[in-house]
Design a protein around this motif. Structure first.
Motif, mmCIF file in Angstrom:
data_model
loop_
_atom_site.group_PDB
_atom_site.id
_atom_site.type_symbol
_atom_site.label_atom_id
_atom_site.label_comp_id
_atom_site.label_asym_id
_atom_site.label_seq_id
_atom_site.Cartn_x
_atom_site.Cartn_y
_atom_site.Cartn_z
ATOM 1 N N UNK A 1 32.634 46.469 33.334
ATOM 2 C CA UNK A 1 32.660 45.332 34.246
ATOM 3 C C UNK A 1 33.998 45.285 34.987
ATOM 4 N N UNK A 2 33.955 44.868 36.244
ATOM 5 C CA UNK A 2 35.178 44.548 36.978
ATOM 6 C C UNK A 2 35.592 43.121 36.615
ATOM 7 N N UNK A 3 36.896 42.903 36.426
ATOM 8 C CA UNK A 3 37.416 41.594 36.035
ATOM 9 C C UNK A 3 38.387 41.086 37.078
ATOM 10 N N UNK A 4 38.287 39.797 37.394
ATOM 11 C CA UNK A 4 39.168 39.217 38.407
ATOM 12 C C UNK A 4 39.547 37.795 38.016
ATOM 13 N N UNK A 5 40.670 37.334 38.562
ATOM 14 C CA UNK A 5 41.155 35.968 38.344
ATOM 15 C C UNK A 5 41.177 35.237 39.674
ATOM 16 N N UNK B 1 49.466 45.900 32.128
ATOM 17 C CA UNK B 1 49.585 46.229 33.558
ATOM 18 C C UNK B 1 48.232 46.618 34.165
ATOM 19 N N UNK B 2 47.976 46.091 35.357
ATOM 20 C CA UNK B 2 46.763 46.413 36.124
ATOM 21 C C UNK B 2 45.484 46.116 35.324
ATOM 22 N N UNK B 3 45.537 45.091 34.495
ATOM 23 C CA UNK B 3 44.397 44.766 33.635
ATOM 24 C C UNK B 3 43.224 44.239 34.453
ATOM 25 N N UNK B 4 43.530 43.436 35.489
ATOM 26 C CA UNK B 4 42.485 42.850 36.328
ATOM 27 C C UNK B 4 42.335 43.645 37.622
ATOM 28 N N UNK B 5 41.110 43.699 38.117
ATOM 29 C CA UNK B 5 40.835 44.424 39.359
ATOM 30 C C UNK B 5 41.284 43.638 40.584
ATOM 31 N N UNK C 1 34.415 36.926 37.515
ATOM 32 C CA UNK C 1 35.548 36.204 38.108
ATOM 33 C C UNK C 1 35.881 35.035 37.194
ATOM 34 N N UNK C 2 37.129 34.966 36.746
ATOM 35 C CA UNK C 2 37.534 33.952 35.782
ATOM 36 C C UNK C 2 38.604 33.028 36.355
ATOM 37 N N UNK C 3 38.433 31.740 36.133
ATOM 38 C CA UNK C 3 39.507 30.784 36.367
ATOM 39 C C UNK C 3 40.632 31.094 35.378
#
Length: 220
Positions: free
Chosen positions: A104-108, A127-131, A6-8
């Motif tokens: 890895x799953x990636x989120x903002x 497009x749809x780069x983050x989960x 999870x990224x800021x």
């Protein structure tokens, strides 16, 4: 093993500070408050918008009405701005693509408004780069409340125990602590020395390459 990163957004994924500062100064000018040197804004940002605005207003002109006036003007200016200086930090796309390649799953997770955050993510990433992408909405708590982390974990169908939080400020550290997950602190953002030495920080990293090495090799 951690499976969800999870990224800021501001100061971690994307360098937004110059355009944020320019829009804030124009909002301050239009609403009749003192402006600030651009380098001062690194000390203002972090937390929700009300908190950020309160830091840049004079103590004797920092009522709720004052904050709302600047906040409303800033939102209009920032939304309409082309944000010419805003872009992912060098090396960030390579890092994210490698993490995706490794499964890895990636989120903002950000305190930026949800609609604006979605628009900026769509503009700067494939497009749809983050989960999952979770920003601020008035009907739900903002960071450092862990609500966003819970929403991301639910959306990705992963337990919190498999998540790690990556950020650059005090609100990120507190969000991770409130969610009970490790916080990796990046040194290229707007964090302070006090943030860097916070006992709740799991590790500090100086480059995206160092972050990649930590995330992919660390024995959590």
């Amino acid at each position: 093993m951690k499976k969800l990163i999870i990224l800021d957004f501001d100061g971690t994924l994307v360098d937004t500070l110059t355009d944020v500062a320019l829009c804030f100064n124009e909002a301050l000018r239009q609403t009749g408050y003192p402006q600030h040197p651009l380098e001062a804004f690194a000390g203002f940002v972090g937390g929700n918008l009300e908190t950020v605005v309160s830091r840049m207003l004079p103590p004797d002109r920092c009522t709720t009405d004052d904050i709302d006036r600047v906040k409303t003007c800033y939102r209009e200016l920032y939304l309409s701005s082309s944000k010419p200086n805003t872009k992912p930090y060098p090396g960030m796309m390579d890092l994210l693509q490698e993490l995706k390649r490794r499964g890895y799953a990636l989120a903002v997770n950000s305190n930026k408004g949800q609609v604006l955050l979605d628009n900026m993510v769509d503009k700067m990433f494939p497009p749809h780069f983050f989960d999952a992408v979770v920003g601020y909405q008035e009907n739900r708590p903002s960071k450092p409340d862990p609500d966003g982390v819970r929403r991301i974990c639910d959306s990705c169908h992963l337990p919190m125990e498999q998540a790690v939080y990556v950020g650059d400020g005090a609100s990120d550290i507190a969000t991770a602590a409130n969610a009970g997950i490790p916080c990796v602190f990046v040194l290229w953002g707007q964090g302070t020395e006090q943030d860097r030495t916070d006992s709740r920080v799991y590790r500090c990293v100086q480059t995206p390459e160092e972050l990649q090495a930590l995330l992919t090799k660390e024995d959590w």
